[in-house]
Design a protein around this motif. Structure first.
Motif, PDB file in Angstrom:
ATOM      1  N   PRO A   1       0.834  -1.205   0.000  1.00 45.03           N
ATOM      2  CA  PRO A   1       0.000   0.000   0.000  1.00 45.03           C
ATOM      3  C   PRO A   1       0.866   1.252   0.000  1.00 45.03           C
ATOM      4  O   PRO A   1       1.976   1.252   0.550  1.00 45.03           O
ATOM      5  CB  PRO A   1      -0.803  -0.117   1.299  1.00 45.03           C
ATOM      6  N   VAL A   2       0.368   2.320  -0.627  1.00 43.54           N
ATOM      7  CA  VAL A   2       1.114   3.576  -0.697  1.00 43.54           C
ATOM      8  C   VAL A   2       0.228   4.727  -0.263  1.00 43.54           C
ATOM      9  O   VAL A   2      -1.002   4.654  -0.335  1.00 43.54           O
ATOM     10  CB  VAL A   2       1.662   3.839  -2.121  1.00 43.54           C
ATOM     11  N   ARG A   3       0.869   5.785   0.191  1.00 39.78           N
ATOM     12  CA  ARG A   3       0.146   6.985   0.623  1.00 39.78           C
ATOM     13  C   ARG A   3       0.633   8.185  -0.175  1.00 39.78           C
ATOM     14  O   ARG A   3       1.758   8.196  -0.680  1.00 39.78           O
ATOM     15  CB  ARG A   3       0.352   7.238   2.112  1.00 39.78           C
ATOM     16  N   GLY A   4      -0.229   9.191  -0.274  1.00 43.05           N
ATOM     17  CA  GLY A   4       0.170  10.428  -0.944  1.00 43.05           C
ATOM     18  C   GLY A   4       0.121  10.385  -2.452  1.00 43.05           C
ATOM     19  O   GLY A   4       0.689  11.257  -3.113  1.00 43.05           O
ATOM     20  N   ALA A   5      -0.594   9.400  -3.032  1.00 42.70           N
ATOM     21  CA  ALA A   5      -0.679   9.321  -4.498  1.00 42.70           C
ATOM     22  C   ALA A   5      -1.765  10.253  -5.009  1.00 42.70           C
ATOM     23  O   ALA A   5      -2.880  10.290  -4.472  1.00 42.70           O
ATOM     24  CB  ALA A   5      -0.983   7.892  -4.937  1.00 42.70           C
ATOM     25  N   THR A   6      -1.456  11.001  -6.048  1.00 41.66           N
ATOM     26  CA  THR A   6      -2.444  11.841  -6.720  1.00 41.66           C
ATOM     27  C   THR A   6      -2.441  11.515  -8.208  1.00 41.66           C
ATOM     28  O   THR A   6      -1.387  11.228  -8.782  1.00 41.66           O
ATOM     29  CB  THR A   6      -2.151  13.342  -6.527  1.00 41.66           C
ATOM     30  N   LEU A   7      -3.617  11.564  -8.811  1.00 43.44           N
ATOM     31  CA  LEU A   7      -3.741  11.371 -10.254  1.00 43.44           C
ATOM     32  C   LEU A   7      -3.924  12.734 -10.900  1.00 43.44           C
ATOM     33  O   LEU A   7      -4.781  13.517 -10.489  1.00 43.44           O
ATOM     34  CB  LEU A   7      -4.921  10.468 -10.574  1.00 43.44           C
ATOM     35  N   ILE A   8      -3.138  12.998 -11.920  1.00 41.55           N
ATOM     36  CA  ILE A   8      -3.122  14.296 -12.574  1.00 41.55           C
ATOM     37  C   ILE A   8      -3.374  14.081 -14.061  1.00 41.55           C
ATOM     38  O   ILE A   8      -2.755  13.212 -14.684  1.00 41.55           O
ATOM     39  CB  ILE A   8      -1.765  14.995 -12.376  1.00 41.55           C
ATOM     40  N   GLY A   9      -4.293  14.844 -14.624  1.00 41.68           N
ATOM     41  CA  GLY A   9      -4.545  14.661 -16.046  1.00 41.68           C
ATOM     42  C   GLY A   9      -5.589  15.607 -16.578  1.00 41.68           C
ATOM     43  O   GLY A   9      -5.925  16.622 -15.960  1.00 41.68           O
ATOM     44  N   ASN A  10      -6.096  15.272 -17.734  1.00 40.28           N
ATOM     45  CA  ASN A  10      -7.108  16.050 -18.440  1.00 40.28           C
ATOM     46  C   ASN A  10      -8.265  15.121 -18.737  1.00 40.28           C
ATOM     47  O   ASN A  10      -8.061  14.033 -19.295  1.00 40.28           O
ATOM     48  CB  ASN A  10      -6.495  16.619 -19.724  1.00 40.28           C
ATOM     49  N   GLY A  11      -9.483  15.511 -18.344  1.00 42.66           N
ATOM     50  CA  GLY A  11     -10.627  14.627 -18.459  1.00 42.66           C
ATOM     51  C   GLY A  11     -10.841  14.028 -19.844  1.00 42.66           C
ATOM     52  O   GLY A  11     -10.869  12.796 -19.992  1.00 42.66           O
ATOM     53  N   PRO A  12     -11.017  14.845 -20.884  1.00 46.80           N
ATOM     54  CA  PRO A  12     -11.215  14.277 -22.215  1.00 46.80           C
ATOM     55  C   PRO A  12     -10.054  13.400 -22.668  1.00 46.80           C
ATOM     56  O   PRO A  12     -10.256  12.349 -23.283  1.00 46.80           O
ATOM     57  CB  PRO A  12     -11.351  15.526 -23.103  1.00 46.80           C
ATOM     58  N   ASP A  13      -8.833  13.803 -22.338  1.00 46.97           N
ATOM     59  CA  ASP A  13      -7.671  13.008 -22.715  1.00 46.97           C
ATOM     60  C   ASP A  13      -7.638  11.698 -21.935  1.00 46.97           C
ATOM     61  O   ASP A  13      -7.327  10.632 -22.479  1.00 46.97           O
ATOM     62  CB  ASP A  13      -6.396  13.805 -22.456  1.00 46.97           C
ATOM     63  N   ALA A  14      -7.991  11.755 -20.638  1.00 52.06           N
ATOM     64  CA  ALA A  14      -7.962  10.557 -19.808  1.00 52.06           C
ATOM     65  C   ALA A  14      -8.924   9.501 -20.325  1.00 52.06           C
ATOM     66  O   ALA A  14      -8.638   8.297 -20.271  1.00 52.06           O
ATOM     67  CB  ALA A  14      -8.295  10.915 -18.362  1.00 52.06           C
ATOM     68  N   MET A  15     -10.077   9.926 -20.847  1.00 44.91           N
ATOM     69  CA  MET A  15     -11.048   8.949 -21.338  1.00 44.91           C
ATOM     70  C   MET A  15     -10.550   8.196 -22.571  1.00 44.91           C
ATOM     71  O   MET A  15     -11.015   7.111 -22.873  1.00 44.91           O
ATOM     72  CB  MET A  15     -12.369   9.651 -21.658  1.00 44.91           C
ATOM     73  N   THR A  16      -9.577   8.768 -23.277  1.00 43.41           N
ATOM     74  CA  THR A  16      -9.000   8.069 -24.435  1.00 43.41           C
ATOM     75  C   THR A  16      -7.901   7.093 -24.011  1.00 43.41           C
ATOM     76  O   THR A  16      -7.393   6.337 -24.837  1.00 43.41           O
ATOM     77  CB  THR A  16      -8.402   9.069 -25.448  1.00 43.41           C
ATOM     78  N   LYS A  17      -7.555   7.113 -22.720  1.00 44.39           N
ATOM     79  CA  LYS A  17      -6.511   6.235 -22.208  1.00 44.39           C
ATOM     80  C   LYS A  17      -7.076   5.013 -21.496  1.00 44.39           C
ATOM     81  O   LYS A  17      -6.310   4.245 -20.896  1.00 44.39           O
ATOM     82  CB  LYS A  17      -5.585   7.022 -21.273  1.00 44.39           C
ATOM     83  N   VAL A  18      -8.396   4.849 -21.534  1.00 46.77           N
ATOM     84  CA  VAL A  18      -9.008   3.651 -20.955  1.00 46.77           C
ATOM     85  C   VAL A  18      -8.718   2.479 -21.888  1.00 46.77           C
ATOM     86  O   VAL A  18      -9.155   2.461 -23.041  1.00 46.77           O
ATOM     87  CB  VAL A  18     -10.522   3.829 -20.773  1.00 46.77           C
ATOM     88  N   SER A  19      -7.963   1.504 -21.407  1.00 46.49           N
ATOM     89  CA  SER A  19      -7.563   0.380 -22.262  1.00 46.49           C
ATOM     90  C   SER A  19      -8.288  -0.918 -21.923  1.00 46.49           C
ATOM     91  O   SER A  19      -8.358  -1.818 -22.767  1.00 46.49           O
ATOM     92  CB  SER A  19      -6.047   0.167 -22.177  1.00 46.49           C
ATOM     93  N   MET A  20      -8.826  -1.054 -20.721  1.00 48.95           N
ATOM     94  CA  MET A  20      -9.570  -2.245 -20.328  1.00 48.95           C
ATOM     95  C   MET A  20     -10.701  -1.825 -19.396  1.00 48.95           C
ATOM     96  O   MET A  20     -10.516  -0.962 -18.528  1.00 48.95           O
ATOM     97  CB  MET A  20      -8.668  -3.274 -19.634  1.00 48.95           C
ATOM     98  N   ILE A  21     -11.887  -2.403 -19.581  1.00 46.84           N
ATOM     99  CA  ILE A  21     -13.070  -2.065 -18.780  1.00 46.84           C
ATOM    100  C   ILE A  21     -13.582  -3.338 -18.126  1.00 46.84           C
ATOM    101  O   ILE A  21     -13.854  -4.330 -18.802  1.00 46.84           O
ATOM    102  CB  ILE A  21     -14.163  -1.425 -19.643  1.00 46.84           C
ATOM    103  N   GLY A  22     -13.734  -3.298 -16.814  1.00 49.26           N
ATOM    104  CA  GLY A  22     -14.147  -4.476 -16.068  1.00 49.26           C
ATOM    105  C   GLY A  22     -15.619  -4.806 -16.226  1.00 49.26           C
ATOM    106  O   GLY A  22     -16.424  -3.985 -16.639  1.00 49.26           O
TER     107      GLY A  22
END
Length: 487
Positions: free
Chosen positions: A426-447
């Protein structure tokens, strides 16, 4: 899936009694309708929104009830809409004199112009929650006693528990919405929530875990022993995970997002950009992209206000329009936006039942209800195995997003390293940084494990907060930027 309860007939009767017929009422229905007709003459749209609300919050900290509050409020909001302009007046005095003054104020939006009154919202017999007032279910002392049981149960679990905080909150909102054409609609809305926080300590290091649950249903759902024990167990588990955590690494990496509450990233980074007002004005990153690919194939995003008992659901929105299931992105293609009445009319589309307001003191605007990414075909285990070095983000805390650019920053409250296809430390202090429209194009697998959040979301926009829900399956995203604390 929509599963409405039996149609409810008393809502109009209950609200008539609250606003017009009770002893001492200073506004009768006929007078309200006459003044409303005068205020909205020659306008395009508008309504009189009447509200009564009871609310309660009880908080425990370290074995002691630190605060308890009960509040009632009532008032009206009157809106007149002409073109893309609206005038709004409100008062906590539900009287003919106050409504007359409000009518004179909003009538000034005409200023020599005239419009054509829009069609009334369609009718509905669906009911998505009980009419019952949760604050009438049990005595205050009984609810406070359960908070004490929560504290005792958490401490008995583990000698490392040094602090327990728990709170119960409930409200019952009664609304009636009147239009100039005589159309009336009413709704009785329950809302409850339980929150638990547990702090553990070992060798001078303290960490906390939190869990909340709730929805539009009876208090008994969160006050049951099984429910509150689950909340304590989950808060305690997260605290122990954080106690063993190490600083998170930083850099661009593959990220697997857990199902359920991590959908808050979808809500903030994408959902707000799909609200009608931002797109009509051209200020959204999605403006002008209907029919274009904005996400990876397989990504389908809906806003569904018709889910029974969910925190973000409404039988009708705050303009009187029945809520609906609106597909915004289908298989990666932008198909439309969520709409209130004014923005829908100006954009030449139908309203979707997303006109929401915090209270009678606020004008409605397009807001999300329950925003969900639909399931895919992969298993969570398959996604984890496909990652050599990455991050598994199970839960999120706070976040920020810029609607115009779509840029977001989200803090993970529970996250783990993925190393050689296995979840490890487990890790602490992780943040995700990005751009919403761009992030949606980076979805490679959907559960295939779609889950909804436990019922804790509140969304802010233009100073207004409203209850919302989110949901998603486990997702794998490639090339996200992770901000970490590792040296």
């Amino acid at each position: 899936m929509t599963n409405p309860t039996a149609p409810s007939l008393p809502a109009l009767g209950v609200t008539d009694e609250l606003f017009f017929e009770r002893a001492g009422a200073r506004l009768d229905r006929g007078g309200a309708e006459r003044l409303l007709g005068t205020a909205l003459e020659a306008t395009d749209d508008g309504e009189l929104f009447l509200e009564y609300r009871e609310s309660e919050v009880i908080s425990l900290d370290d074995r002691v009830i630190r605060s308890a509050s009960f509040d009632t409020s009532s008032g009206f909001g009157l809106r007149a809409v002409l073109g893309d302009e609206s005038a709004y007046a409100h008062s906590d005095d539900i009287s003919e004199d106050a409504l007359r003054r409000a009518a004179a104020t909003v009538g000034m939006v005409r200023a020599g112009r005239s419009g054509t009154l829009a069609d009334r919202p369609r009718a509905t017999n669906a009911r998505l929650y009980s009419d019952a007032n949760p604050l009438k279910e049990a005595a205050f002392g009984d609810r406070a006693a359960i908070l004490s049981e929560i504290d005792a149960y958490a401490r008995a679990k583990d000698s490392r528990v040094v602090q327990v905080m728990a709170s119960l909150a409930a409200e019952w909102q009664a609304v009636q919405i009147l239009r100039a054409d005589g159309h009336r609609v009413a709704d009785l809305r329950p809302l409850v929530r339980l929150n638990v926080s547990v702090v553990v300590e070992t060798d001078g290091r303290r960490e906390s875990g939190n869990y909340g649950t709730g929805g539009r249903f009876e208090y008994s759902r969160v006050l049951s022993e099984a429910s509150w024990k689950h909340a304590v167990d989950e808060a305690h588990r997260q605290a122990l995970v954080n106690l063993d955590s190490r600083p998170a690494p930083a850099g661009e990496m593959e990220v697997v997002l857990g199902n359920g509450w991590p959908g808050i990233l979808l809500h903030e980074a994408v959902g707000h950009g799909l609200e009608g007002d931002f797109n009509r004005k051209g200020s959204s990153a999605f403006a002008g992209l209907v029919g274009k690919r904005v996400a990876s194939p397989g990504v389908t995003v809906v806003d569904d206000g018709t889910l029974e008992g969910r925190r973000g659901s409404l039988t009708v929105d705050d303009e009187g329009t029945p809520t609906s299931r609106t597909v915004m992105i289908e298989d990666g293609i932008l198909t439309g936006f969520i709409q209130d009445r004014m923005n829908a009319r100006l954009m030449g589309v139908a309203p979707t039942g997303n006109g929401r307001r915090q209270s009678y003191a606020h004008a409605p605007m397009p807001r999300m209800t329950n925003t969900i990414m639909l399931a895919g075909t992969h298993s969570p285990e398959e996604m984890i195995r496909s990652v050599k070095n990455g991050l598994y983000a199970v839960n999120f805390g706070g976040g920020q997003v810029d609607i115009t650019s779509g840029k977001f920053v989200f803090a993970a409250s529970e996250a783990y390293l993925i190393e050689d296809g296995r979840v490890t430390a487990p890790v602490r202090g992780a943040t995700l940084i990005g751009n919403g429209p761009d992030a949606m194009t980076k979805v490679s697998m959907i559960g295939r494990d779609l889950a909804l959040d436990p019922g804790i979301g509140t969304c802010g926009k233009n100073g207004q907060g409203v209850p919302v829900g989110v949901g998603q399956p486990t997702l794998k995203m490639t090339g996200l930027t992770v901000g970490g604390t590792a040296g």
